[in-house]
Scaffold this active site. Structure first.
Site, PDB file in Angstrom:
ATOM      1  N   HIS A  64       0.807  -1.284  -0.018  1.00  0.00           N
ATOM      2  CA  HIS A  64      -0.051   0.035   0.188  1.00  0.00           C
ATOM      3  C   HIS A  64       0.880   1.322   0.106  1.00  0.00           C
ATOM      4  O   HIS A  64       1.223   1.792   0.937  1.00  0.00           O
ATOM      5  CB  HIS A  64      -0.783  -0.034   1.163  1.00  0.00           C
ATOM      6  CG  HIS A  64      -2.054   0.995   1.037  1.00  0.00           C
ATOM      7  ND1 HIS A  64      -3.127   0.733   1.883  1.00  0.00           N
ATOM      8  CD2 HIS A  64      -2.022   2.320   0.708  1.00  0.00           C
ATOM      9  CE1 HIS A  64      -3.977   2.018   1.671  1.00  0.00           C
ATOM     10  NE2 HIS A  64      -3.338   2.904   0.972  1.00  0.00           N
ATOM     11  N   HIS A  66       1.623   5.034  -2.154  1.00  0.00           N
ATOM     12  CA  HIS A  66       1.055   6.214  -3.015  1.00  0.00           C
ATOM     13  C   HIS A  66       2.446   6.984  -3.577  1.00  0.00           C
ATOM     14  O   HIS A  66       2.862   7.532  -2.981  1.00  0.00           O
ATOM     15  CB  HIS A  66       0.075   7.302  -2.387  1.00  0.00           C
ATOM     16  CG  HIS A  66      -1.187   6.700  -1.729  1.00  0.00           C
ATOM     17  ND1 HIS A  66      -2.163   6.598  -2.470  1.00  0.00           N
ATOM     18  CD2 HIS A  66      -1.459   6.345  -0.724  1.00  0.00           C
ATOM     19  CE1 HIS A  66      -3.319   5.826  -1.698  1.00  0.00           C
ATOM     20  NE2 HIS A  66      -2.657   5.793  -0.570  1.00  0.00           N
ATOM     21  N   ASP A 155      -8.785   2.667  -3.435  1.00  0.00           N
ATOM     22  CA  ASP A 155      -8.229   3.269  -2.115  1.00  0.00           C
ATOM     23  C   ASP A 155      -8.192   4.746  -2.140  1.00  0.00           C
ATOM     24  O   ASP A 155      -8.077   5.547  -3.188  1.00  0.00           O
ATOM     25  CB  ASP A 155      -6.674   2.915  -1.961  1.00  0.00           C
ATOM     26  CG  ASP A 155      -6.351   3.365  -0.756  1.00  0.00           C
ATOM     27  OD1 ASP A 155      -7.192   3.488   0.322  1.00  0.00           O
ATOM     28  OD2 ASP A 155      -5.060   3.855  -0.704  1.00  0.00           O
ATOM     29  N   ASP A 314       1.265   2.770   3.658  1.00  0.00           N
ATOM     30  CA  ASP A 314      -0.138   3.934   3.177  1.00  0.00           C
ATOM     31  C   ASP A 314       0.841   5.046   3.012  1.00  0.00           C
ATOM     32  O   ASP A 314       0.454   6.124   3.158  1.00  0.00           O
ATOM     33  CB  ASP A 314      -1.347   4.072   4.100  1.00  0.00           C
ATOM     34  CG  ASP A 314      -2.079   4.958   3.645  1.00  0.00           C
ATOM     35  OD1 ASP A 314      -2.103   5.100   2.343  1.00  0.00           O
ATOM     36  OD2 ASP A 314      -3.070   5.066   4.265  1.00  0.00           O
ATOM     37  N   HIS A 318       2.737  14.369   0.612  1.00  0.00           N
ATOM     38  CA  HIS A 318       1.981  15.651   0.276  1.00  0.00           C
ATOM     39  C   HIS A 318       3.243  16.771   0.500  1.00  0.00           C
ATOM     40  O   HIS A 318       3.984  16.851   1.280  1.00  0.00           O
ATOM     41  CB  HIS A 318       0.895  16.172   1.188  1.00  0.00           C
ATOM     42  CG  HIS A 318      -0.337  15.101   0.902  1.00  0.00           C
ATOM     43  ND1 HIS A 318      -1.028  15.088  -0.132  1.00  0.00           N
ATOM     44  CD2 HIS A 318      -0.898  14.413   1.831  1.00  0.00           C
ATOM     45  CE1 HIS A 318      -2.044  14.180  -0.207  1.00  0.00           C
ATOM     46  NE2 HIS A 318      -1.833  13.690   1.190  1.00  0.00           N
TER      47      HIS A 318
HETATM   48 ZN   LIG Z   1      -7.140   4.422   2.099  1.00  0.00          ZN
END
Ligand SMILES: [Zn+2]
Length: 434
Positions: A64, A66, A155, A314, A318
């Site tokens: 997981h 990003h 997600d 996760d 940013h």
């Molecule tokens: Zn999520």
């Protein structure tokens, strides 16, 4: 010659039942030999690593992350995000689909997985379960699976409608991959920016309830049961970033019942509580939010007793200007690839007595199973030469400014860590050393 020799380390490889001193020879991207000390010492290799005092384990796998590419490379790129992964001991990462545009097409998936993106570690992806992650129309599962999808997820959002989720589970089951669910009943969380409770009350913020997570998990488990009965299929639900005791308990019961449910816990959810929000600190703002101590303890218990299958970061970078605004407006998420091992060893290994073998299960063996990565998650001869060498005893302090990630949004800047990654080797190439 590209041989790598790793000498004098303690091999922790739960997939093959080994926890002992072993030397490793890596050749042509594969594990070529595993021997007791002494046997390989005269082999000539391009690189020789002295792993004295270190653990040698299958490289970590994060189901997981990003990576923000395409579309938001000012936050992160595939190259920088995977460099952060390598620094954290990860040799494989699974990219989430909430990029711009959303990864819901074969063309998008192939573009992302293309070597030209400069991934430093092995990159896999879960494309969107529904077109645009809008929760209405399923994406083309079979074409995406052929193009390399290891699962499907919306997600960032849940698949909210029962019928859509049922169809997603059925199609994924036929392809042998999981549907990963961001379990949040968004009908209950509109305008909420942290956990519901005394801290939110004091800060005057609207809070997300435990029910918002648990209801989706409980609904999805019911769908698994119904599909098994009606279709004779065995769908696989993977619950992402579990944060509440109630959801963990539902997963425990479902496993006992024999349903195919797996789940992940993020390091921040077993380390911190909503008290970390302090005075509107946006570095403690994520979704699901940090919960209360009883939930944190339940995450630890789930990781200790086998209810939780894997630790997943996760990792959600940013830019500073995005986090530096009012709490309610700031985006959710924190970076996590470089602090996962340090927190796991500090909180679970030292703090709770979790064995190193269980740590490796949670970070390598089990995630490889969740997404069926063949030849990874263990170090048998012939497997991919994905290896992490880490020293489990060094205490150190994480400094976000030293991060390989493009972003610095972490509540763990200046936090105590235990255990240092010394080498990360992906398919036989040293991709990080320290
Ligand atoms: Zn999520």
């Amino acid at each position: 010659m590209s041989d790598v020799l790793i000498l004098n380390g303690r091999l922790v490889d739960p997939a093959n039942g080994i926890d002992a001193e072993r030397d490793l020879l890596l050749r042509d991207g594969r594990v070529a030999a595993i021997e007791i000390p002494g046997v390989l010492k005269n082999v000539a290799a391009a690189e020789t690593i002295d792993a004295s005092g270190c653990i040698v384990a299958p490289g970590f796998i994060d189901v997981h992350v990003h990576l923000r590419e395409p579309g938001q490379t000012y936050k992160e790129s595939i190259a920088t995000g995977t460099a952060a992964a390598a620094a954290g001991g990860f040799t494989s990462v699974i990219a989430m689909p909430n990029t711009v545009p959303v990864n819901d097409s074969v063309a998008g998936l192939e573009w992302m997985l293309d070597a030209a993106r400069g991934s430093v570690v092995k990159l896999f992806a879960m494309p969107a379960a529904t077109m645009g992650s809008m929760g209405i129309e399923l994406s083309n599962f079979s074409a995406l699976r052929k193009a390399g999808a290891v699962g499907f997820t919306d997600d960032g959002k849940p698949v909210l409608e029962d019928d859509v989720m049922r169809a997603a589970l059925v199609r994924a089951a036929r392809l042998g991959v999981p549907v990963s669910q961001h379990a949040e009943d968004t009908r209950l969380t509109g305008g909420c920016s942290m956990n519901a409770g005394p801290v939110a009350f004091r800060l005057g913020l609207r809070g997300m309830t435990v029910e918002a997570e648990a209801r989706i998990v409980e609904r999805d488990i019911r769908l698994l049961r119904e599909i098994e009965k009606a279709e004779g299929l065995r769908p696989h639900l993977h619950v992402q970033h579990v944060s509440t005791a109630r959801a963990m308990e539902a997963i425990r019961a479902a496993k006992r019942e024999g349903l195919h449910v797996t789940c992940e816990v993020a390091p921040h959810h077993f380390t911190l509580t909503d008290e970390a929000v302090g005075n509107y600190d946006t570095h403690a703002k994520m979704n699901p939010p940090l919960r209360v101590e009883a939930d944190r303890v339940a995450m630890v218990a789930g990781l200790m007793d086998g209810t939780a299958d894997t630790i997943a970061t996760d990792h959600a970078p940013h830019a500073a200007h995005e986090k530096e605004q009012e709490f309610e407006r700031a985006p959710n998420g924190i970076t996590g690839l470089e602090t996962a091992l340090g927190l796991t060893l500090r909180v679970l290994h030292r703090g709770q007595g979790m064995t190193l073998s269980r740590v490796v299960e949670l970070m390598s063996v089990n995630p490889a199973h969740v997404v069926s990565l063949e030849g990874r998650g263990g170090l048998a001869v012939g497997n991919h030469a994905d290896v992490v060498v880490f020293d489990p005893n060094t205490d150190w302090t994480f400094q976000a400014t030293n991060s390989k990630s493009k972003s610095r949004n972490t509540p763990f800047n200046g936090a105590a860590m235990l255990g240092r990654v010394r080498f990360t080797i992906c398919e036989g190439r040293i991709v990080f050393s320290n």
